[in-house]
Scaffold this motif. Sequence first.
Motif, PDB file in Angstrom:
ATOM      1  N   PHE A   1      90.610  61.709   3.006  1.00  0.00           N
ATOM      2  CA  PHE A   1      90.623  61.298   1.600  1.00  0.00           C
ATOM      3  C   PHE A   1      89.772  60.045   1.469  1.00  0.00           C
ATOM      4  CE2 PHE A   1      93.991  58.888   3.553  1.00  0.00           C
ATOM      5  CZ  PHE A   1      94.025  57.671   2.881  1.00  0.00           C
ATOM      6  N   HIS A   2      89.421  59.710   0.235  1.00  0.00           N
ATOM      7  CA  HIS A   2      88.609  58.524  -0.015  1.00  0.00           C
ATOM      8  C   HIS A   2      88.837  58.047  -1.438  1.00  0.00           C
ATOM      9  CE1 HIS A   2      86.080  61.716  -1.594  1.00  0.00           C
ATOM     10  NE2 HIS A   2      85.994  62.214  -0.380  1.00  0.00           N
ATOM     11  N   GLU A   3      88.203  56.948  -1.785  1.00  0.00           N
ATOM     12  CA  GLU A   3      88.391  56.302  -3.086  1.00  0.00           C
ATOM     13  C   GLU A   3      87.559  56.937  -4.203  1.00  0.00           C
ATOM     14  OE1 GLU A   3      90.422  53.786  -3.930  1.00  0.00           O
ATOM     15  OE2 GLU A   3      91.254  53.548  -1.931  1.00  0.00           O
TER      16      GLU A   3
ATOM     17  N   LYS B   1      90.342  61.081  -6.549  1.00  0.00           N
ATOM     18  CA  LYS B   1      90.318  60.020  -5.547  1.00  0.00           C
ATOM     19  C   LYS B   1      91.672  59.949  -4.840  1.00  0.00           C
ATOM     20  CE  LYS B   1      91.157  56.427  -9.000  1.00  0.00           C
ATOM     21  NZ  LYS B   1      90.649  55.215  -9.592  1.00  0.00           N
ATOM     22  N   LYS B   2      91.606  59.634  -3.574  1.00  0.00           N
ATOM     23  CA  LYS B   2      92.764  59.511  -2.681  1.00  0.00           C
ATOM     24  C   LYS B   2      93.491  60.828  -2.435  1.00  0.00           C
ATOM     25  CE  LYS B   2      93.541  54.691  -3.899  1.00  0.00           C
ATOM     26  NZ  LYS B   2      94.496  53.732  -4.444  1.00  0.00           N
TER      27      LYS B   2
ATOM     28  N   PHE C   1      91.654  58.186   6.242  1.00  0.00           N
ATOM     29  CA  PHE C   1      90.942  57.521   5.156  1.00  0.00           C
ATOM     30  C   PHE C   1      89.476  57.425   5.546  1.00  0.00           C
ATOM     31  CE2 PHE C   1      89.121  53.595   3.362  1.00  0.00           C
ATOM     32  CZ  PHE C   1      89.183  53.936   2.028  1.00  0.00           C
TER      33      PHE C   1
END
Length: 142
Positions: A32-34, A67-68, A5
């Motif tokens: 991954f990220h928001e 996202k994610k 993350f």
Amino acid sequence: MKANFRKIKSPIEQSFYVRKDKLADFTDSWHFHELLELVVILKGSGKRYIGDSIEKFSNGDVVLVGKKLPHVWRSSIIHDNPQVQEKCCASIIIQFQSDFIGEKFIELSESVKIKKLFENAEIGISFQNDTRKKLMKKVKRL
């Protein structure tokens, strides 16, 4: 392999973040990220890993990552020597929240196609042909 993350900090006064990377090669970590992320490859080639998809990429690649969604681009040629000065790879990255225009905007009836685009990005979207060319022109102007 477990994706890392990545917490992305953006100033509160910015609705999106744009950066241009010039690198010897693409060797980032699986992450991954928001944020949603539009990636334009200006120069370079190799494999892109998005979710459970593995595909080749080259100059002109344009992809929207949801996202994610875990992702990484890996160069075909990796330079082992950290002293390599030649920048063989270049990309433009645009990161943004799905509500970057405002929390209520995405729920308006006029925004149904934008909302659908963001939903489709949950598995990644590779843009092709005229759409890819138009996006590249617009992103380069940013």
